[in-house]
Motif scaffolding. Structure first.
Motif, PDB file in Angstrom:
ATOM      1  N   GLN A 134       0.680  -0.931  -0.376  1.00  0.00           N
ATOM      2  CA  GLN A 134       0.429  -0.305  -0.049  1.00  0.00           C
ATOM      3  C   GLN A 134       0.772   1.280  -0.042  1.00  0.00           C
ATOM      4  OE1 GLN A 134      -3.455  -0.476  -0.414  1.00  0.00           O
ATOM      5  NE2 GLN A 134      -2.530  -2.588  -0.949  1.00  0.00           N
ATOM      6  N   TYR A 135       2.059   1.328  -0.330  1.00  0.00           N
ATOM      7  CA  TYR A 135       2.919   2.467  -0.588  1.00  0.00           C
ATOM      8  C   TYR A 135       3.719   2.705  -2.188  1.00  0.00           C
ATOM      9  CZ  TYR A 135       2.608   3.200   4.538  1.00  0.00           C
ATOM     10  OH  TYR A 135       1.830   3.758   6.234  1.00  0.00           O
ATOM     11  N   ASP A 136       3.903   3.478  -2.069  1.00  0.00           N
ATOM     12  CA  ASP A 136       4.689   3.355  -3.355  1.00  0.00           C
ATOM     13  C   ASP A 136       6.295   3.463  -3.300  1.00  0.00           C
ATOM     14  OD1 ASP A 136       2.530   4.918  -4.089  1.00  0.00           O
ATOM     15  OD2 ASP A 136       3.120   7.089  -4.316  1.00  0.00           O
ATOM     16  N   MET A 137       6.630   2.830  -4.262  1.00  0.00           N
ATOM     17  CA  MET A 137       8.248   3.333  -4.944  1.00  0.00           C
ATOM     18  C   MET A 137       8.787   2.963  -5.751  1.00  0.00           C
ATOM     19  SD  MET A 137      11.328   2.394  -3.656  1.00  0.00           S
ATOM     20  CE  MET A 137      11.041   1.526  -2.232  1.00  0.00           C
ATOM     21  N   ASP A 138       9.762   4.302  -5.916  1.00  0.00           N
ATOM     22  CA  ASP A 138       9.933   3.812  -7.467  1.00  0.00           C
ATOM     23  C   ASP A 138      11.413   3.245  -7.667  1.00  0.00           C
ATOM     24  OD1 ASP A 138       8.992   6.398  -7.445  1.00  0.00           O
ATOM     25  OD2 ASP A 138      10.308   7.554  -7.018  1.00  0.00           O
ATOM     26  N   LEU A 139      11.729   3.170  -9.204  1.00  0.00           N
ATOM     27  CA  LEU A 139      12.201   2.154 -10.071  1.00  0.00           C
ATOM     28  C   LEU A 139      13.289   3.024 -11.000  1.00  0.00           C
ATOM     29  CD1 LEU A 139      10.154  -1.164  -9.810  1.00  0.00           C
ATOM     30  CD2 LEU A 139      10.934  -0.376  -8.015  1.00  0.00           C
ATOM     31  N   GLU A 140      14.598   2.418 -10.687  1.00  0.00           N
ATOM     32  CA  GLU A 140      15.310   3.359 -11.418  1.00  0.00           C
ATOM     33  C   GLU A 140      16.019   2.514 -12.562  1.00  0.00           C
ATOM     34  OE1 GLU A 140      17.821   6.958 -10.965  1.00  0.00           O
ATOM     35  OE2 GLU A 140      17.041   6.125  -8.938  1.00  0.00           O
ATOM     36  N   CYS A 141      16.476   3.579 -13.634  1.00  0.00           N
ATOM     37  CA  CYS A 141      17.660   2.522 -14.527  1.00  0.00           C
ATOM     38  C   CYS A 141      18.390   3.750 -15.239  1.00  0.00           C
ATOM     39  CB  CYS A 141      17.011   1.193 -15.922  1.00  0.00           C
ATOM     40  SG  CYS A 141      16.548   0.283 -15.574  1.00  0.00           S
ATOM     41  N   HIS A 142      19.669   3.592 -15.977  1.00  0.00           N
ATOM     42  CA  HIS A 142      20.334   4.711 -15.961  1.00  0.00           C
ATOM     43  C   HIS A 142      20.298   4.409 -17.517  1.00  0.00           C
ATOM     44  CE1 HIS A 142      20.654   7.103 -12.679  1.00  0.00           C
ATOM     45  NE2 HIS A 142      21.049   6.422 -12.242  1.00  0.00           N
ATOM     46  N   VAL A 143      20.100   5.167 -19.260  1.00  0.00           N
ATOM     47  CA  VAL A 143      20.680   4.406 -20.254  1.00  0.00           C
ATOM     48  C   VAL A 143      21.461   5.388 -20.828  1.00  0.00           C
ATOM     49  CG1 VAL A 143      19.391   3.781 -22.616  1.00  0.00           C
ATOM     50  CG2 VAL A 143      18.154   3.572 -20.120  1.00  0.00           C
ATOM     51  N   GLU A 144      22.339   4.636 -21.321  1.00  0.00           N
ATOM     52  CA  GLU A 144      23.374   5.967 -22.075  1.00  0.00           C
ATOM     53  C   GLU A 144      23.192   5.128 -24.176  1.00  0.00           C
ATOM     54  OE1 GLU A 144      28.354   6.882 -21.835  1.00  0.00           O
ATOM     55  OE2 GLU A 144      27.759   5.205 -21.281  1.00  0.00           O
ATOM     56  N   ALA A 145      22.592   5.938 -24.912  1.00  0.00           N
ATOM     57  CA  ALA A 145      23.316   5.963 -26.490  1.00  0.00           C
ATOM     58  C   ALA A 145      22.859   6.848 -27.312  1.00  0.00           C
ATOM     59  CB  ALA A 145      21.441   4.688 -26.483  1.00  0.00           C
ATOM     60  N   TYR A 146      23.370   6.234 -28.271  1.00  0.00           N
ATOM     61  CA  TYR A 146      22.871   7.464 -29.258  1.00  0.00           C
ATOM     62  C   TYR A 146      23.286   6.810 -30.269  1.00  0.00           C
ATOM     63  CZ  TYR A 146      23.330  12.023 -31.618  1.00  0.00           C
ATOM     64  OH  TYR A 146      23.115  12.970 -32.604  1.00  0.00           O
ATOM     65  N   PRO A 147      21.649   7.101 -31.222  1.00  0.00           N
ATOM     66  CA  PRO A 147      20.966   8.062 -31.451  1.00  0.00           C
ATOM     67  C   PRO A 147      19.830   7.168 -29.814  1.00  0.00           C
ATOM     68  CG  PRO A 147      21.001   7.036 -33.748  1.00  0.00           C
ATOM     69  CD  PRO A 147      21.626   6.100 -32.853  1.00  0.00           C
ATOM     70  N   PRO A 148      19.485   8.390 -29.244  1.00  0.00           N
ATOM     71  CA  PRO A 148      18.301   8.333 -28.783  1.00  0.00           C
ATOM     72  C   PRO A 148      17.214   7.240 -28.422  1.00  0.00           C
ATOM     73  CG  PRO A 148      17.826  10.716 -28.485  1.00  0.00           C
ATOM     74  CD  PRO A 148      19.101   9.879 -29.695  1.00  0.00           C
ATOM     75  N   PRO A 149      17.270   6.184 -27.323  1.00  0.00           N
ATOM     76  CA  PRO A 149      16.778   5.044 -27.714  1.00  0.00           C
ATOM     77  C   PRO A 149      14.876   5.438 -27.389  1.00  0.00           C
ATOM     78  CG  PRO A 149      18.297   4.622 -25.362  1.00  0.00           C
ATOM     79  CD  PRO A 149      18.477   6.129 -25.681  1.00  0.00           C
ATOM     80  N   ALA A 150      14.893   4.141 -27.899  1.00  0.00           N
ATOM     81  CA  ALA A 150      13.289   3.744 -27.008  1.00  0.00           C
ATOM     82  C   ALA A 150      13.266   3.201 -25.978  1.00  0.00           C
ATOM     83  CB  ALA A 150      11.955   3.029 -28.470  1.00  0.00           C
ATOM     84  N   ILE A 151      12.691   3.555 -24.683  1.00  0.00           N
ATOM     85  CA  ILE A 151      13.125   3.086 -23.221  1.00  0.00           C
ATOM     86  C   ILE A 151      11.016   2.763 -23.340  1.00  0.00           C
ATOM     87  CG2 ILE A 151      13.294   3.630 -21.209  1.00  0.00           C
ATOM     88  CD1 ILE A 151      15.286   5.886 -21.642  1.00  0.00           C
ATOM     89  N   ILE A 152      11.437   1.159 -22.542  1.00  0.00           N
ATOM     90  CA  ILE A 152       9.917   0.740 -22.252  1.00  0.00           C
ATOM     91  C   ILE A 152      10.561  -0.615 -20.891  1.00  0.00           C
ATOM     92  CG2 ILE A 152       9.095   0.081 -24.413  1.00  0.00           C
ATOM     93  CD1 ILE A 152       9.706  -2.632 -24.410  1.00  0.00           C
ATOM     94  N   TRP A 153       9.212  -0.408 -19.780  1.00  0.00           N
ATOM     95  CA  TRP A 153       9.034  -1.242 -18.746  1.00  0.00           C
ATOM     96  C   TRP A 153       8.510  -2.055 -18.911  1.00  0.00           C
ATOM     97  CZ3 TRP A 153      12.413  -0.696 -14.422  1.00  0.00           C
ATOM     98  CH2 TRP A 153      12.883   0.199 -14.308  1.00  0.00           C
TER      99      TRP A 153
END
Length: 368
Positions: free
Chosen positions: A240-259
């Motif tokens: 019943q609480y919130d949580m943030d999950l995080e990723c760092h992405v390094e790419a060029y051209p800018p990529p499409a990102i999905i979860w």
């Protein structure tokens, strides 16, 4: 028209000299090569002998024959109407002095002193005037370049000016060049195989000792497949609480990102909120907030990034805890801050109540 008049005058004088048996004129002295700054002044001397009866003229002379020669003076008088030019004649030394003040860049070139003997015969001597000019980087120099990782890349830099400028290369913040060292000298810098670390701003600097020199910023952009990193692969939070999950992405051209979770792509709704933050052209931070966590939402989440050169992914496991993790449960600082924040007394009381209820349930279940 003035030049034709000079030619006919020379022919007439030549005929007179044949009759009188006059000696052939000669040029005994001509000023040596001159180098001046823009805005300066120069005197060009031409001394002649036995030329009293012959036209003596100064001409702006094109050695490459791409343009016509321009007559500037005849004997002691100017032909060109330009206040920057003047002519003096010293009778004692038989010297014709052409003076140019407030020198401009287009004054550079060859100046020829001529004694006209006949239409087809003249005596000449030349002097070159070179004008010092600050460097100007040419338009055919590289402005920006894009290369894929592993490919070769070449950047070129050319500059005009006098003396001829020398070219040096540097990187932003004096970073090491792919060729080694912090400085490279030459018009062309070649990188046999580029890597993403080579991307950035390169400086082409042209210097010749005149003025401050010239510089061009050349951006080298490297295309490369995504690289995903996960700062915290395992995170816990209470129901019943919130949580943030995080990723760092390094790419060029800018990529499409999905979860994804359980191979199903997630989207923004009442259970999830996805955010992407581009910190630079090639860096993106992506975060998914799991809202009011339910039992079924525990498990492994995957963040996946893809561009035309490839893809990569990272995994974050969300597991259940008894005590809520703060933040983001406290609604205070953003997730990831190094400093810890003490919860308020009311929050502590609420957390203690949750813990007591949980302990009572476990004791009750163990007895039954």
């Amino acid at each position: 028209m003035a030049f034709k008049i000079l030619i006919f005058s020379a022919l007439f004088v030549c005929l007179l000299s044949v009759v009188s048996g006059q000696r052939t004129p000669t040029i005994s002295h001509i000023t040596q090569e001159q180098i001046r700054d823009i805005g300066g002044q120069v005197d060009l001397d031409c001394s002649v002998h036995y030329a009293n009866e012959y036209p003596v003229i100064w001409v702006k002379y094109d050695r490459l024959k791409t343009t016509e020669s321009i007559p500037l003076s005849t004997n002691a008088g100017l032909i060109i109407r330009d206040s920057r030019f003047s002519l003096r004649f010293d009778d004692a030394t038989a010297t014709y002095t052409l003076s140019i003040k407030d020198i401009q860049e287009n004054d550079a070139g060859w100046y020829q002193c001529q004694v006209l003997i006949s239409i087809t015969n003249r005596i000449t001597a030349e002097v070159e005037l070179q004008v010092r000019r600050p460097p100007i980087i040419s338009d055919n120099s590289t402005r920006s370049i894009v290369a894929s990782e592993g490919e070769s890349a070449q950047m070129e830099c050319y500059a005009g000016g006098f003396p001829p400028p020398k070219i040096t290369w540097r990187r932003e913040n004096n970073a090491i060049l792919p060729t080694g060292g912090s400085i490279y000298r030459g018009n062309v810098i070649k990188i046999p195989s580029v890597h993403k670390e080579d991307r950035g701003t390169y400086y082409c600097v042209a210097e010749n000792g005149v003025g401050k020199g010239a510089r061009r910023n050349i951006n080298l952009e490297i295309e490369f497949a995504p690289v995903v990193t996960v700062p915290r692969p395992r995170l816990g939070q209470a129901l019943q609480y919130d949580m943030d999950l995080e990723c760092h992405v390094e790419a060029y051209p800018p990529p499409a990102i999905i979860w994804l979770k359980d191979e199903i792509q997630l989207s923004n709704n009442q259970h999830y909120r996805i955010s992407h933050f581009a910190t630079a052209d090639e860096f993106t931070d992506t975060t998914i907030r799991v809202i009011t966590i339910e039992k079924r939402q525990y498990g492994v989440f995957t963040c996946k990034a893809q561009n035309k050169l490839g893809s990569d992914e990272g995994k974050v496991e969300l597991f259940e805890t008894i005590i809520p993790v703060c933040p983001p449960a406290c609604g205070r600082a953003s997730y990831g801050d190094a400093a810890s924040i003490a919860p308020s007394p009311a929050t502590l009381a609420a957390l203690l109540g949750v813990y007591i209820v949980h302990v009572v349930r476990r004791v009750f279940n163990s007895r039954h």
